[in-house]
Design a protein around this motif. Structure first.
Motif, PDB file in Angstrom:
ATOM      1  N   UNK A   1       0.848  -1.204   0.000  1.00  0.00           N
ATOM      2  CA  UNK A   1       0.000   0.000   0.000  1.00  0.00           C
ATOM      3  C   UNK A   1       0.879   1.248   0.000  1.00  0.00           C
ATOM      4  N   UNK A   2       1.897   1.260   0.832  1.00  0.00           N
ATOM      5  CA  UNK A   2       2.789   2.414   0.884  1.00  0.00           C
ATOM      6  C   UNK A   2       3.506   2.602  -0.452  1.00  0.00           C
ATOM      7  N   UNK A   3       3.904   1.519  -1.073  1.00  0.00           N
ATOM      8  CA  UNK A   3       4.557   1.601  -2.373  1.00  0.00           C
ATOM      9  C   UNK A   3       3.581   2.113  -3.431  1.00  0.00           C
ATOM     10  N   UNK A   4       2.328   1.651  -3.374  1.00  0.00           N
ATOM     11  CA  UNK A   4       1.309   2.146  -4.303  1.00  0.00           C
ATOM     12  C   UNK A   4       1.151   3.651  -4.137  1.00  0.00           C
ATOM     13  N   UNK A   5       1.017   4.097  -2.906  1.00  0.00           N
ATOM     14  CA  UNK A   5       0.849   5.534  -2.653  1.00  0.00           C
ATOM     15  C   UNK A   5       2.060   6.317  -3.157  1.00  0.00           C
TER      16      UNK A   5
END
Length: 70
Positions: free
Chosen positions: A50-54
């Motif tokens: 999720x952090x990488x997506x953001x």
């Protein structure tokens, strides 16, 4: 019947909703990023995905990021 916040969508429909908010040229890459979240082997891996997506997409596609996280 249920409040909207209590409902969950299947991963297919959630992914489609996110992809509707991105340009065609980026759909394959965004789809792969979403799949890494949904199919992470652990909760911690999912949070990292999720952090990488953001990091990768929130600036270019804020509405897609909001859709994914809601």
């Amino acid at each position: 019947m249920f409040p909207e916040t209590d409902m969950q969508r299947c991963t297919k429909h959630k992914t489609e909703n996110v992809l509707d908010k991105v340009l065609t040229q980026d759909r394959a890459s965004v789809k792969e990023s979403v799949r890494k979240i949904f199919y992470a082997s652990t909760y911690e891996h999912a949070k990292e995905a999720i952090e990488l997506f953001k990091k990768n997409w929130s600036r270019k596609y804020p509405s897609a990021t909001e859709c994914l996280l809601s």
